[in-house]
Design an enzyme around this catalytic site. Structure first.
Site, short mmCIF file in Angstrom:
data_model
loop_
_atom_site.label_atom_id
_atom_site.label_comp_id
_atom_site.label_asym_id
_atom_site.label_seq_id
_atom_site.Cartn_x
_atom_site.Cartn_y
_atom_site.Cartn_z
N ARG A 79 0.87 -1.17 0.00
CA ARG A 79 0.00 0.00 0.00
C ARG A 79 0.91 1.23 0.00
NH1 ARG A 79 -5.67 -1.04 -0.04
NH2 ARG A 79 -5.96 -3.11 0.82
N HIS A 115 -11.84 -2.39 -4.48
CA HIS A 115 -12.85 -1.41 -4.89
C HIS A 115 -12.98 -1.39 -6.41
CE1 HIS A 115 -12.65 0.04 -0.79
NE2 HIS A 115 -13.56 0.98 -1.04
N ARG A 168 -9.08 6.02 -5.31
CA ARG A 168 -8.26 5.10 -4.51
C ARG A 168 -6.79 5.48 -4.56
NH1 ARG A 168 -10.79 3.14 -0.75
NH2 ARG A 168 -9.55 1.26 -0.65
N HIS A 174 -4.00 2.83 -2.87
CA HIS A 174 -3.49 1.96 -3.93
C HIS A 174 -2.54 2.71 -4.84
CE1 HIS A 174 -6.02 -1.51 -3.16
NE2 HIS A 174 -7.07 -0.70 -3.08
#
Length: 186
Positions: A79, A115, A168, A174
């Protein structure tokens, strides 16, 4: 991978610096793409409209979520917010500063984006279901209307997918390659 990650950090910094005015919209789009909405909003709504489509949607969501977990175990992507804190590629403690948001601190593996993956699966089912109602139209005006509807719905699909992906990346949950992989993994 460090080169891919460091370039992703540059994109995140660019988004956070130059698109700050869109923060509320991007946070909203991150919630639109949240896989939990499949079960709490999209499925119940579509099940009431058409039970076959609702059932298809729930199966796509469950299987897609299962594949997402398997891909996350295999690919185990970092991440961004945590990667910049842990990497040793930046000399003399000059690691880039990424802004943290309330929804930034997801701690599991990041690749592919759940997502993006869940959103692309479910919105694909919704768009194709809506288009299936227009396929039966036979006269010339109806064919033109079908083409316009097709263009409109697929444009909405891509606007939503791109917005979820950018959101995101913007919130540093991400890297760009992880959301792209999420959209095309299903």
């Amino acid at each position: 991978m460090d080169l891919l990650h460091s370039n992703g950090v540059l994109i995140i910094q660019h988004l956070q610096r130059d698109y700050r005015a869109y923060q509320d919209f991007l946070n909203f789009m991150s919630h639109v793409g949240d896989p939990r909405n499949i079960f709490s909003i999209y499925f119940p709504l579509w099940f009431q409209l058409n039970q076959v489509v609702g059932t298809k949607m729930i199966w796509v969501a469950v299987i897609g979520d299962w594949f997402n977990l398997i891909f996350k175990w295999i690919l185990f992507g970092h991440r961004p917010y945590w990667w910049v804190q842990e990497t040793m590629i930046y000399p003399n403690q000059s690691s880039p500063c990424l802004e943290q948001f309330p929804i930034t601190c997801e701690t599991g593996p990041g690749s592919p984006s759940g997502h993006a993956m869940g959103s692309s699966c479910v919105w694909y089912v919704m768009v194709t279901a809506a288009l299936s109602y227009t396929v039966r139209w036979k006269d010339k005006l109806a064919v033109t209307l079908h083409r316009l509807t097709w263009s409109f719905l697929w444009s909405i699909f891509w606007i939503i997918q791109i917005s979820v992906c950018i959101s995101r990346v913007f919130i540093a949950t991400h890297f760009p390659h992880q959301v792209i992989l999420g959209v095309f993994a299903e």
